[in-house]
Motif scaffolding. Structure first.
Motif, PDB file in Angstrom:
ATOM      1  N   SER A 147     -30.867  17.576 -76.832  1.00  0.00           N
ATOM      2  CA  SER A 147     -31.258  18.895 -77.332  1.00  0.00           C
ATOM      3  C   SER A 147     -32.758  19.075 -77.128  1.00  0.00           C
ATOM      4  O   SER A 147     -33.492  18.116 -76.854  1.00  0.00           O
ATOM      5  CB  SER A 147     -30.938  19.007 -78.823  1.00  0.00           C
TER       6      SER A 147
ATOM      7  N   ALA B   9     -32.906  20.672 -71.835  1.00  0.00           N
ATOM      8  CA  ALA B   9     -32.682  21.555 -72.984  1.00  0.00           C
ATOM      9  C   ALA B   9     -34.001  22.131 -73.484  1.00  0.00           C
ATOM     10  O   ALA B   9     -34.089  23.317 -73.828  1.00  0.00           O
ATOM     11  CB  ALA B   9     -31.978  20.779 -74.099  1.00  0.00           C
TER      12      ALA B   9
ATOM     13  N   ASP C 104     -31.810  23.620 -81.380  1.00  0.00           N
ATOM     14  CA  ASP C 104     -30.950  22.492 -81.771  1.00  0.00           C
ATOM     15  C   ASP C 104     -29.661  22.419 -80.945  1.00  0.00           C
ATOM     16  O   ASP C 104     -28.786  21.600 -81.223  1.00  0.00           O
ATOM     17  CB  ASP C 104     -30.617  22.569 -83.264  1.00  0.00           C
TER      18      ASP C 104
ATOM     19  N   VAL D 218     -27.128  21.362 -78.232  1.00  0.00           N
ATOM     20  CA  VAL D 218     -26.971  20.116 -77.478  1.00  0.00           C
ATOM     21  C   VAL D 218     -26.326  20.430 -76.133  1.00  0.00           C
ATOM     22  O   VAL D 218     -25.258  21.050 -76.078  1.00  0.00           O
ATOM     23  CB  VAL D 218     -26.094  19.113 -78.263  1.00  0.00           C
TER      24      VAL D 218
END
Lengths: 175, 431
Positions: free
Chosen positions: A57, A132, A144, A146
């Motif tokens: 993430s 990410a 946040d 993933v």
């Protein structure tokens, strides 16, 4: 270019000789086993084919990014001096995190080519996490969220439909 | 009655600004400048007679050597180095061929341009192999010894970085520099290697294998997607350059050679050819090697290098040596085939004369063009304009800029103009 008749006969008898190769060359290629092919001999495809198991993430990616990437691309990805990844900006109208057509390319390129002085040194999870982080910094992913092999290809990059495919339109004739 | 110089010049006139016709000059007995040349020669002869013998005719010379290098007096003939990110990423660097210091068409191996995305690898050929895999019947690997036994093809081709001539593309004011900096990311070599079709046929490409993703054996494992059509048509796995093994800078021990395609696709140190259904959208083809257009869109998969020419003699940073007869000389090339015609203007494009092309004129290779010119000592603007076998002609910079975004520097094949001043300086100017 010719294929001697006896070669055809040999092949028909079941001897392993690639006919076309023998016609043009000595046929010296050796069988290549799957485990001899390094990961970087294949690119991750836009549909996600080739993404390895793993995940990350932006929250996990930020410290990795700042330690490994920030000195060139800027501490938050926008500052540079080398190719800022957040954009577009005047210094980089083709900022990778906005301009590139597929998020899979970010993953592939980071994994094979970055960081510049130690390419291939990041773990797969670190590559997912840095990918990410870049997507998060470009407003394309929650901090946040993933990303993994199962969902990275789902990220819709905003510039994807803005290209003219010149090869499809006119082959290699210059624009 | 003997012709005056003015009459002889008039007879050979080809276009404005003093451009002459070589045929008419030769037909007229090459009288022009002949008298002056003979007179100059006489002065030199007298001086020689009075001078002591030079040292090297009085002592034994040097013995043979294993690998020749240029004369010490030619040490200035070097590539122009461009390291845009300096110490941050020193391996990301370019060097430009000093086109203004060379003649003929073949680029010496040590002067071939370089663009490295991750530096030049210290590659051990004994640990290097070419892999062919993906959508093939038989995944194969080839080491260098095996490849050396294949029948080889030899072709002369130019290579040009898609970003060549980037200063002229994006700088508001023309930068004053030589051809090495302005247009030096283009070179021309005789390449020898194995037609890729032979290796692909040996592996047995499946019908759905329409693209090949090529990967280099360098730090960034540089990769580019190439249409199978091109690979099979005239792609070469090059092992030799101008007769000797590839230089490390050009991909030792093997590289792709895709005649007429932008340099980046001619993957150096190539180690993998992965046959796929579709392009992989590698980093290069996703960003750097796309072309931003003026309407906000962008081109992707723009592979072919356009028709282009540049006058190398005289060119930027050079100085004229007084009025009189000169030979204008330069290079022309096209990624689409042979150069059909090069026209030269000495009056800022008001009139044009067709230049002589030095044979052989080869497809997707550099061609030398030349034209005699009588410089009257006044301001003159020299330009060259090439046309290829498809009828494509170089655009002016103004027309080219209209089609692309201001930041685009890819595929700049615009007409180069050099302004010759009365003082004899030669400057880069925009048209």
């Amino acid at each position: 270019m010719f294929t001697p008749r006896w070669l055809c006969v040999l092949a028909c008898l079941g001897t392993f000789v690639p006919i076309t190769a023998l016609a043009d060359g000595p046929g010296l290629g050796q069988p290549l086993a799957e485990n001899e092919i390094p990961f970087y001999a294949r690119d991750v495809m836009p549909d996600g084919t080739g993404l390895p198991p793993g995940s990350g993430s932006a929250v996990q990616g930020q410290p990795v990014y700042q330690a490994q990437c920030g000195s060139c691309h800027g501490q938050t990805g926008a500052e540079g001096p080398v190719n800022p990844l957040v954009g577009p900006s005047e210094s980089n109208p083709k900022a990778a995190g906005q301009y590139w057509s597929y998020a899979t390319t970010l993953f592939d390129y980071i994994r094979r080519a970055m960081p510049f002085n130690a390419p291939k040194s990041l773990s797969v999870d670190e590559v997912y996490a840095v990918t990410a982080y870049i997507l998060y910094r470009n407003g394309l992913l929650a901090e946040d969220a993933v990303v993994s092999a199962s969902n990275l290809a789902d990220v819709k990059m905003p510039n994807r439909d803005n290209f003219i495919d010149l090869w499809a339109a006119q082959r290699d004739k210059p624009y | 009655m003997p012709q005056s110089t003015t009459e002889r010049l008039d007879a050979a006139r080809n276009a404005g600004g003093g451009l002459l016709s070589r045929r008419r000059l030769l037909g007229g007995g090459l009288a022009l400048g002949g008298t002056a040349a003979a007179a100059t020669l006489g002065v030199i002869e007298e001086a020689r007679a009075a001078r002591a013998a030079p040292e090297w005719v009085t002592v034994a010379g040097e013995a043979v050597r294993g690998y020749g290098i240029p004369a010490a007096y030619e040490a200035h003939v070097k590539r122009a180095l461009i390291q845009i990110y300096k110490d941050l990423a020193p391996g990301f660097s370019f060097s430009g061929t000093p086109l203004q210091l060379l003649r003929g068409t073949i680029t010496p191996n040590g002067l071939h341009y370089e663009v490295h995305h991750g530096g030049r690898p210290k590659l051990d050929p004994a640990q290097h192999a070419l892999m062919i895999h993906g959508l093939v019947e038989r995944p194969l690997k080839f080491d260098l010894a095996a490849l050396d036994r294949y029948p080889m093809a030899t072709r002369v081709h130019f290579l040009e970085c898609a970003g060549n001539s980037f200063f002229n593309a994006i700088m508001d004011q023309p930068m004053q520099a030589g051809c090495d900096m302005l247009h030096g990311l283009a070179s021309n070599s005789e390449w020898t290697g194995i037609p890729l079709a032979v290796l692909m046929q040996e592996a047995g490409v499946k019908p759905e294998g329409r693209w090949v993703v090529a990967v280099g054996n360098d730090a960034p494992s540089l990769s580019r997607s190439i249409p199978m059509e091109k690979i099979m048509a005239d792609g070469i796995l090059a092992l030799y350059q101008n007769g000797e093994r590839l230089r490390p800078e050009q991909g030792y021990p093997m590289r792709l050679l895709l005649p007429g395609y932008e340099g980046n696709m001619n993957v150096k140190w190539v180690t993998s050819l992965w046959v796929t259904k579709a392009p992989a959208y590698t980093a290069g083809e996703s960003g750097e090697y796309t072309d931003l257009l003026s309407d906000g869109k962008a081109l992707k998969f723009s592979f072919g290098m356009g028709v282009k020419s540049v006058i190398t003699h005289p060119s930027g940073t050079m100085s004229m040596r007084g009025p009189g007869l000169y030979e204008i000389s330069g290079l022309a090339w096209s990624g689409s085939g042979v150069v059909r015609k090069v026209e030269v203007s000495a009056d800022a494009g008001k009139s044009w004369a067709e230049a002589d092309l030095t044979a052989p004129v080869q497809s997707r290779a550099m061609t030398r063009f030349s034209l005699p010119w009588h410089w009257d000592g006044g301001p003159a603007r020299l330009m060259s304009r090439a046309e290829d076998e498809t009828g494509a002609i170089q655009p002016t910079r103004t027309d080219w800029k209209k089609r692309y975004a201001p930041s685009n520097f890819m595929h700049n094949n615009t007409i180069q103009a050099w302004q010759v001043s009365a003082a004899g300086s030669v400057e880069n100017v925009y048209t």
